[in-house]
Structure formats: structure tokens, C-alpha cells
Design an enzyme around this catalytic site. Structure first.
Site, PDB file in Angstrom:
ATOM      1  N   GLY A  46       0.823  -1.195   0.000  1.00 29.96           N
ATOM      2  CA  GLY A  46       0.000   0.000   0.000  1.00 29.96           C
ATOM      3  C   GLY A  46       0.860   1.249   0.000  1.00 29.96           C
ATOM      4  N   GLN A  51       3.034   9.769   1.657  1.00 26.44           N
ATOM      5  CA  GLN A  51       4.311   9.073   1.505  1.00 26.44           C
ATOM      6  C   GLN A  51       5.065   9.510   0.254  1.00 26.44           C
ATOM      7  OE1 GLN A  51       2.404   5.047   2.350  1.00 26.44           O
ATOM      8  NE2 GLN A  51       4.465   4.826   3.216  1.00 26.44           N
ATOM      9  N   CYS A  89       6.730  -0.446   6.959  1.00 29.10           N
ATOM     10  CA  CYS A  89       6.228   0.730   6.262  1.00 29.10           C
ATOM     11  C   CYS A  89       7.292   1.223   5.296  1.00 29.10           C
ATOM     12  CB  CYS A  89       5.884   1.819   7.277  1.00 29.10           C
ATOM     13  SG  CYS A  89       5.257   3.341   6.559  1.00 29.10           S
ATOM     14  N   LEU A  90       6.860   1.605   4.106  1.00 29.31           N
ATOM     15  CA  LEU A  90       7.803   2.141   3.121  1.00 29.31           C
ATOM     16  C   LEU A  90       8.478   3.412   3.615  1.00 29.31           C
ATOM     17  CD1 LEU A  90       5.625   1.659  -0.082  1.00 29.31           C
ATOM     18  CD2 LEU A  90       7.549   0.252   0.677  1.00 29.31           C
ATOM     19  N   HIS A 131      -3.597   0.572   7.822  1.00 29.52           N
ATOM     20  CA  HIS A 131      -2.285   1.232   7.785  1.00 29.52           C
ATOM     21  C   HIS A 131      -2.328   2.491   6.909  1.00 29.52           C
ATOM     22  CE1 HIS A 131       2.257   0.984   7.689  1.00 29.52           C
ATOM     23  NE2 HIS A 131       2.034   1.730   6.621  1.00 29.52           N
ATOM     24  N   GLU A 132      -2.891   2.361   5.708  1.00 26.77           N
ATOM     25  CA  GLU A 132      -2.914   3.504   4.785  1.00 26.77           C
ATOM     26  C   GLU A 132      -3.858   4.601   5.272  1.00 26.77           C
ATOM     27  OE1 GLU A 132      -0.463   3.526   2.851  1.00 26.77           O
ATOM     28  OE2 GLU A 132      -0.056   1.388   3.039  1.00 26.77           O
ATOM     29  N   HIS A 135      -2.099   6.667   7.759  1.00 23.43           N
ATOM     30  CA  HIS A 135      -1.222   7.672   7.133  1.00 23.43           C
ATOM     31  C   HIS A 135      -1.991   8.962   6.844  1.00 23.43           C
ATOM     32  CE1 HIS A 135       2.731   5.982   6.517  1.00 23.43           C
ATOM     33  NE2 HIS A 135       2.241   4.885   5.961  1.00 23.43           N
TER      34      HIS A 135
END
Length: 166
Positions: A46, A51, A89-90, A131-132, A135
């Protein structure tokens, strides 16, 4: 469009509550294309707009061959059943910690035509949706960790080459 450069932990955009998408035009279409292309890289489940430095309520997902996006997502349902699941996480690369998440999640939002979209997920997709959406609310998964694990994660992050304030 393009695979976009990622923002990393320490960048203020990641701790900012995102604005809703109000224009459904070419720039928004370009954002969605970039989110989809950027999440296609191997190992990515995701990607939220902050991000890649955009403070708008938009994310893409790519879980088990299910690829899509949601604009203005809101979690409308979470199962009572939860589990601690390994999460990374990226924007916080190289770190992985167990995070308590609902086993099932439902997100409601809109698409590029401002038409309603509902995404329901179990397991990894449910984790991704939560998670997204976090963000977009200015939260990282690190914020959900137990006190001792969060302290360990923050200590590790500060020592990494990617840490934003270096």
C-alpha cells in the site's frame, strides 16, 4: 506518470492530517496514476499520498493481486477480532514490528469520478486498509506500538541512513 520518490519518517508531511480530495480533475488523476505505479514495485502492499509528499486523502493498494485506490477513504467497519501482525512501512524501511490490527476492515470512499467505492479486506488487505488510512490521519504504525517497542523502533530509526533529520 511515474514511480515517485518516497518520504521517510521524520518528514512533517507524514504527521499531518490530510485534506480531502475536492477536485476530480487531471492533477488528481495523475496522483492516482503515480500512487498505482509506485505501489506496483515488488514488496509493496500500500501507499498513501503523504508518503510521496502530497497531503491529500488518497491511497493505493496491491495485495495478493488485488490492486486499486481509494480517494477520501474512511474506515467504516473493523472486526472486534484483532491480532498482532508483523508490520513495516515504506516510510520507515528496514523496521518490522508486531502491530495490533483488526482482522477485517471496510473502507468507504470515492473513485476518480467521485462515485462511491467500498473495499473490504481480511488479513493482509485489512491490515493495509488500516495502515494507509492511518497515514492520511497523520499516524505511522509506530504510533500504535506498545511503549517499549515504540522506544526501540524510534531508537533504531534515528540510526538509519534514510532518517529524514540526518
Amino acid at each position: 506518470m511515474a514511480v515517485r520518490e518516497l518520504r521517510y519518517f521524520g518528514d512533517p508531511v507524514l504527521k499531518t492530517v490530510c485534506d480531502p480530495v475536492t477536485r476530480f480533475d487531471k492533477p488528481t488523476e495523475s496522483l492516482v496514476t503515480d500512487l498505482l505505479e509506485t505501489v506496483e514495485k515488488p514488496g509493496r502492499a500500500g501507499l498513501a499520498a503523504p508518503q510521496i509528499g502530497i497531503s491529500l486523502r488518497a491511497f493505493s493498494y496491491n495485495v495478493d493481486g488485488e490492486i486499486g485506490y481509494v480517494l477520501n477513504p474512511e474506515i467504516v467497519e473493523l472486526s472486534e477480532e484483532t491480532h498482532a501482525i508483523g508490520e513495516g512501512c515504506l516510510s520507515v524501511p528496514e523496521l518490522w514490528f508486531p502491530t495490533v490490527r483488526a482482522k477485517r476492515a471496510v473502507v468507504r470512499g470515492v473513485d476518480l469520478r467521485n462515485e462511491p467505492v467500498v473495499v473490504e479486506g481480511k488479513g493482509v488487505l485489512a491490515q493495509c486498509l488500516q495502515h494507509e488510512t492511518d497515514h492520511l490521519d497523520g499516524m505511522l504504525y509506530l504510533d500504535r506500538l506498545a511503549k517499549d517497542e515504540k522506544r526501540e523502533a524510534l531508537r533504531e530509526a534515528r540510526g538509519k541512513d534514510w532518517f529524514w533529520n540526518r
